[in-house]
Design a protein around this motif. Structure first.
Motif, PDB file in Angstrom:
ATOM      1  N   SER A 279      22.730  46.683  53.791  1.00 60.31           N
ATOM      2  CA  SER A 279      21.851  45.679  54.392  1.00 60.31           C
ATOM      3  C   SER A 279      21.555  46.021  55.841  1.00 60.31           C
ATOM      4  CB  SER A 279      22.498  44.299  54.308  1.00 60.31           C
ATOM      5  OG  SER A 279      23.640  44.243  55.140  1.00 60.31           O
ATOM      6  N   LEU A 280      20.476  45.445  56.355  1.00 57.84           N
ATOM      7  CA  LEU A 280      20.100  45.663  57.759  1.00 57.84           C
ATOM      8  C   LEU A 280      21.194  45.163  58.690  1.00 57.84           C
ATOM      9  CD1 LEU A 280      17.903  46.484  59.832  1.00 57.84           C
ATOM     10  CD2 LEU A 280      16.984  44.166  59.637  1.00 57.84           C
ATOM     11  N   LYS A 281      21.806  44.067  58.332  1.00 58.83           N
ATOM     12  CA  LYS A 281      22.867  43.491  59.159  1.00 58.83           C
ATOM     13  C   LYS A 281      24.067  44.425  59.248  1.00 58.83           C
ATOM     14  CE  LYS A 281      25.677  39.320  59.669  1.00 58.83           C
ATOM     15  NZ  LYS A 281      25.896  37.936  59.173  1.00 58.83           N
ATOM     16  N   ARG A 282      24.484  45.011  58.128  1.00 61.41           N
ATOM     17  CA  ARG A 282      25.650  45.905  58.119  1.00 61.41           C
ATOM     18  C   ARG A 282      25.369  47.194  58.876  1.00 61.41           C
ATOM     19  NH1 ARG A 282      27.455  47.614  52.673  1.00 61.41           N
ATOM     20  NH2 ARG A 282      29.244  48.417  53.849  1.00 61.41           N
ATOM     21  N   LEU A 283      24.181  47.756  58.690  1.00 61.75           N
ATOM     22  CA  LEU A 283      23.844  48.987  59.397  1.00 61.75           C
ATOM     23  C   LEU A 283      23.810  48.764  60.912  1.00 61.75           C
ATOM     24  CD1 LEU A 283      21.036  50.559  57.165  1.00 61.75           C
ATOM     25  CD2 LEU A 283      23.252  51.586  57.722  1.00 61.75           C
ATOM     26  N   THR A 284      23.207  47.658  61.330  1.00 66.86           N
ATOM     27  CA  THR A 284      23.112  47.364  62.766  1.00 66.86           C
ATOM     28  C   THR A 284      24.491  47.168  63.384  1.00 66.86           C
ATOM     29  OG1 THR A 284      20.963  46.301  62.393  1.00 66.86           O
ATOM     30  CG2 THR A 284      22.054  45.842  64.477  1.00 66.86           C
ATOM     31  N   LYS A 285      25.366  46.505  62.658  1.00 62.07           N
ATOM     32  CA  LYS A 285      26.731  46.294  63.150  1.00 62.07           C
ATOM     33  C   LYS A 285      27.491  47.606  63.223  1.00 62.07           C
ATOM     34  CE  LYS A 285      30.594  44.200  64.179  1.00 62.07           C
ATOM     35  NZ  LYS A 285      30.828  43.634  65.534  1.00 62.07           N
ATOM     36  N   ALA A 286      27.339  48.453  62.175  1.00 62.37           N
ATOM     37  CA  ALA A 286      28.105  49.701  62.120  1.00 62.37           C
ATOM     38  C   ALA A 286      27.645  50.703  63.166  1.00 62.37           C
ATOM     39  CB  ALA A 286      27.981  50.309  60.718  1.00 62.37           C
ATOM     40  N   ILE A 287      26.345  50.783  63.437  1.00 63.30           N
ATOM     41  CA  ILE A 287      25.817  51.810  64.342  1.00 63.30           C
ATOM     42  C   ILE A 287      25.739  51.324  65.788  1.00 63.30           C
ATOM     43  CG2 ILE A 287      23.771  53.202  64.873  1.00 63.30           C
ATOM     44  CD1 ILE A 287      23.320  53.509  61.897  1.00 63.30           C
ATOM     45  N   PHE A 288      25.304  50.082  65.989  1.00 71.20           N
ATOM     46  CA  PHE A 288      25.133  49.566  67.360  1.00 71.20           C
ATOM     47  C   PHE A 288      26.243  48.607  67.779  1.00 71.20           C
ATOM     48  CE2 PHE A 288      20.642  50.354  66.016  1.00 71.20           C
ATOM     49  CZ  PHE A 288      20.387  51.396  66.882  1.00 71.20           C
ATOM     50  N   ASN A 289      27.105  48.220  66.825  1.00 68.77           N
ATOM     51  CA  ASN A 289      28.114  47.201  67.095  1.00 68.77           C
ATOM     52  C   ASN A 289      27.464  45.922  67.622  1.00 68.77           C
ATOM     53  OD1 ASN A 289      30.727  46.162  67.157  1.00 68.77           O
ATOM     54  ND2 ASN A 289      31.079  46.792  69.274  1.00 68.77           N
ATOM     55  N   HIS A 290      26.355  45.560  66.991  1.00 71.29           N
ATOM     56  CA  HIS A 290      25.590  44.386  67.411  1.00 71.29           C
ATOM     57  C   HIS A 290      25.345  43.486  66.201  1.00 71.29           C
ATOM     58  CE1 HIS A 290      22.687  41.923  69.577  1.00 71.29           C
ATOM     59  NE2 HIS A 290      21.867  42.065  68.555  1.00 71.29           N
ATOM     60  N   GLU A 291      25.563  42.203  66.394  1.00 74.17           N
ATOM     61  CA  GLU A 291      25.402  41.239  65.312  1.00 74.17           C
ATOM     62  C   GLU A 291      23.975  40.687  65.292  1.00 74.17           C
ATOM     63  OE1 GLU A 291      27.439  40.414  62.982  1.00 74.17           O
ATOM     64  OE2 GLU A 291      29.440  41.021  63.657  1.00 74.17           O
ATOM     65  N   ILE A 292      23.372  40.672  64.116  1.00 67.16           N
ATOM     66  CA  ILE A 292      22.080  40.004  63.912  1.00 67.16           C
ATOM     67  C   ILE A 292      22.214  39.058  62.732  1.00 67.16           C
ATOM     68  CG2 ILE A 292      20.760  41.952  64.827  1.00 67.16           C
ATOM     69  CD1 ILE A 292      20.013  42.669  61.942  1.00 67.16           C
ATOM     70  N   GLN A 293      21.205  38.208  62.546  1.00 67.97           N
ATOM     71  CA  GLN A 293      21.175  37.267  61.425  1.00 67.97           C
ATOM     72  C   GLN A 293      22.407  36.375  61.432  1.00 67.97           C
ATOM     73  OE1 GLN A 293      20.701  39.737  57.942  1.00 67.97           O
ATOM     74  NE2 GLN A 293      18.670  40.471  58.547  1.00 67.97           N
ATOM     75  N   THR A 294      22.777  35.882  62.600  1.00 63.43           N
ATOM     76  CA  THR A 294      23.936  35.001  62.725  1.00 63.43           C
ATOM     77  C   THR A 294      23.487  33.543  62.775  1.00 63.43           C
ATOM     78  OG1 THR A 294      23.867  35.206  65.135  1.00 63.43           O
ATOM     79  CG2 THR A 294      25.290  36.742  63.942  1.00 63.43           C
ATOM     80  N   GLY A 295      24.403  32.637  62.536  1.00 62.82           N
ATOM     81  CA  GLY A 295      24.107  31.210  62.607  1.00 62.82           C
ATOM     82  C   GLY A 295      23.467  30.687  61.328  1.00 62.82           C
ATOM     83  N   ARG A 296      23.159  29.399  61.323  1.00 58.47           N
ATOM     84  CA  ARG A 296      22.592  28.740  60.146  1.00 58.47           C
ATOM     85  C   ARG A 296      21.121  28.401  60.314  1.00 58.47           C
ATOM     86  NH1 ARG A 296      27.379  24.398  58.438  1.00 58.47           N
ATOM     87  NH2 ARG A 296      29.056  25.973  58.143  1.00 58.47           N
ATOM     88  N   LYS A 297      20.506  28.918  61.357  1.00 55.84           N
ATOM     89  CA  LYS A 297      19.092  28.618  61.583  1.00 55.84           C
ATOM     90  C   LYS A 297      18.170  29.605  60.880  1.00 55.84           C
ATOM     91  CE  LYS A 297      19.837  26.361  66.035  1.00 55.84           C
ATOM     92  NZ  LYS A 297      19.471  26.336  67.482  1.00 55.84           N
ATOM     93  N   GLY A 298      18.747  30.560  60.180  1.00 58.88           N
ATOM     94  CA  GLY A 298      17.930  31.523  59.458  1.00 58.88           C
ATOM     95  C   GLY A 298      17.686  32.793  60.242  1.00 58.88           C
ATOM     96  N   HIS A 299      17.039  33.745  59.584  1.00 63.37           N
ATOM     97  CA  HIS A 299      16.749  35.037  60.201  1.00 63.37           C
ATOM     98  C   HIS A 299      15.553  34.935  61.146  1.00 63.37           C
ATOM     99  CE1 HIS A 299      18.620  37.097  56.402  1.00 63.37           C
ATOM    100  NE2 HIS A 299      19.445  36.259  57.002  1.00 63.37           N
ATOM    101  N   SER A 300      15.491  35.889  62.078  1.00 60.24           N
ATOM    102  CA  SER A 300      14.324  36.029  62.946  1.00 60.24           C
ATOM    103  C   SER A 300      13.634  37.328  62.568  1.00 60.24           C
ATOM    104  CB  SER A 300      14.739  36.057  64.420  1.00 60.24           C
ATOM    105  OG  SER A 300      13.667  36.509  65.227  1.00 60.24           O
ATOM    106  N   SER A 301      12.402  37.243  62.114  1.00 59.15           N
ATOM    107  CA  SER A 301      11.690  38.451  61.700  1.00 59.15           C
ATOM    108  C   SER A 301      11.421  39.379  62.880  1.00 59.15           C
ATOM    109  CB  SER A 301      10.377  38.079  60.999  1.00 59.15           C
ATOM    110  OG  SER A 301       9.602  37.197  61.788  1.00 59.15           O
ATOM    111  N   VAL A 302      11.319  38.832  64.088  1.00 54.56           N
ATOM    112  CA  VAL A 302      11.138  39.674  65.280  1.00 54.56           C
ATOM    113  C   VAL A 302      12.404  40.478  65.549  1.00 54.56           C
ATOM    114  CG1 VAL A 302      10.803  39.654  67.783  1.00 54.56           C
ATOM    115  CG2 VAL A 302       9.401  38.184  66.341  1.00 54.56           C
TER     116      VAL A 302
END
Length: 330
Positions: A279-302
């Motif tokens: 997933s995009l979330k796992r790749l971003t975390k593994a390579i950049f050590n950065h969390e995306i798609q967090t919280g319960r407000k949904g994803h941000s397409s930007v």
């Protein structure tokens, strides 16, 4: 008894063979020698007026005792010794600031008092900052080029779409938001899109779409034309991009499509299996050590589009070379 006469004199007789002029000359040489030594040490910058003051004082004494004043040649001008700090001036805008040293001279005692009123400050070291992708929160190292590419940066775009559900139980995906960013992460397009059919499931937990977002949204047919006009002739980057193209009812040339979910090089750098569809979330975390798609407000397409572009740039040079080698006739 003969008279005895005693002559008393208040002045001290000079030693035999030593004239007042010779004595004065030795004192002057001693003074100049001391001044030269202090100047060579960088502790004193002899001022011309002090030398003249001393010379004038001594010539007045000689004139009072011996008649007419004897003229002496003026002493040489003081020069700055090599390697000694210059306290007389400071460069404009410099980080080093100091006040000039002051010196006092007592002609009668032949002593100097040197006062150092300033001190040098070390210049500030330049701050080493990291380059960060605009609005994405992704730190980019020097090996990840932010504004250059193997091709023409203006031909690269990253896309991400958010879907809502239509039909029974919201099983039919409909385009509700589309975001497109440039190679540098600047937002090129970001609009809510009103589907042509009624929405039965907003999928807010994942899509981040709420009913109010679609009240005055751009109608789907109009938004589709705007989006396809932007994608025409561009290299389009996306994660599982076939889903985005399906929502647009569009097929982009495969030679101009880069799907980060199907690049083995990314999986290798992330430590995943080459054929794994991470997933995009796992790749971003593994390579950049950065969390995306967090919280319960949904994803941000930007946010997702920017993360996708940054992932592509990590393997851009290697991936493009592989594609070129595959396209060459054997």
């Amino acid at each position: 008894m003969s008279d005895i006469m005693i002559n008393l004199s208040s002045s001290v007789d000079t030693p035999q063979g030593t004239s007042p002029r010779d004595k004065q000359t030795r004192k002057r040489k001693t003074f100049l020698k001391k001044a030269k030594y202090l100047k060579a040490q960088g502790d004193l910058k002899v001022k011309q007026n002090n030398v003249h003051q001393w010379s004038s004082h001594k010539r007045n004494q000689t004139s009072n005792k011996n008649g007419p004043t004897t003229k002496y040649p003026p002493p040489p001008k003081a020069t700055k010794s090599k390697g000694s700090p210059d306290f007389s001036s400071t460069a404009s805008g410099s980080d080093c600031s100091s006040k000039p040293s002051t010196s006092s001279f007592n002609p009668s005692s032949m002593t100097f008092t040197v006062t150092n009123e300033g001190s040098h400050k070390k210049p500030k070291q330049p701050v080493n900052t990291k380059t960060t992708a605009v609005g994405s929160g992704l730190s980019t190292s020097s090996s990840h080029k932010l504004s250059t590419s193997t091709g023409n940066p203006t031909k690269y775009l990253a896309i991400d779409c958010e879907m809502v559900g239509a039909g029974a139980k919201g099983s039919i995906s409909q385009l509700a938001r589309c975001s497109i960013v440039s190679y540098d992460g600047d937002v090129v397009y970001d609009k809510f899109i009103k589907p042509s059919v009624p929405v039965t499931d907003y999928r807010t937990r994942w899509s981040g779409i709420r009913p109010r977002d679609l009240f005055n949204a751009t109608p789907y047919p109009e938004a589709r034309k705007e989006i396809l006009r932007l994608l025409m002739g561009k290299v389009v980057v996306g994660h599982a991009i076939h889903n985005d193209f399906k929502a647009l009812g569009y097929t982009h040339p495969s030679a101009l499509t880069r799907d980060t979910s199907r690049i083995p090089l990314l999986n290798q750098k992330a430590g995943f299996a080459e054929k794994e569809c991470a997933s995009l979330k796992r790749l971003t975390k593994a390579i950049f050590n950065h969390e995306i798609q967090t919280g319960r407000k949904g994803h941000s397409s930007v946010e997702d589009a920017k993360a996708t572009m940054e992932l592509y740039k990590v393997v851009e040079e290697e991936w493009e070379m592989i594609l070129v080698s595959k396209s060459r006739p054997t």
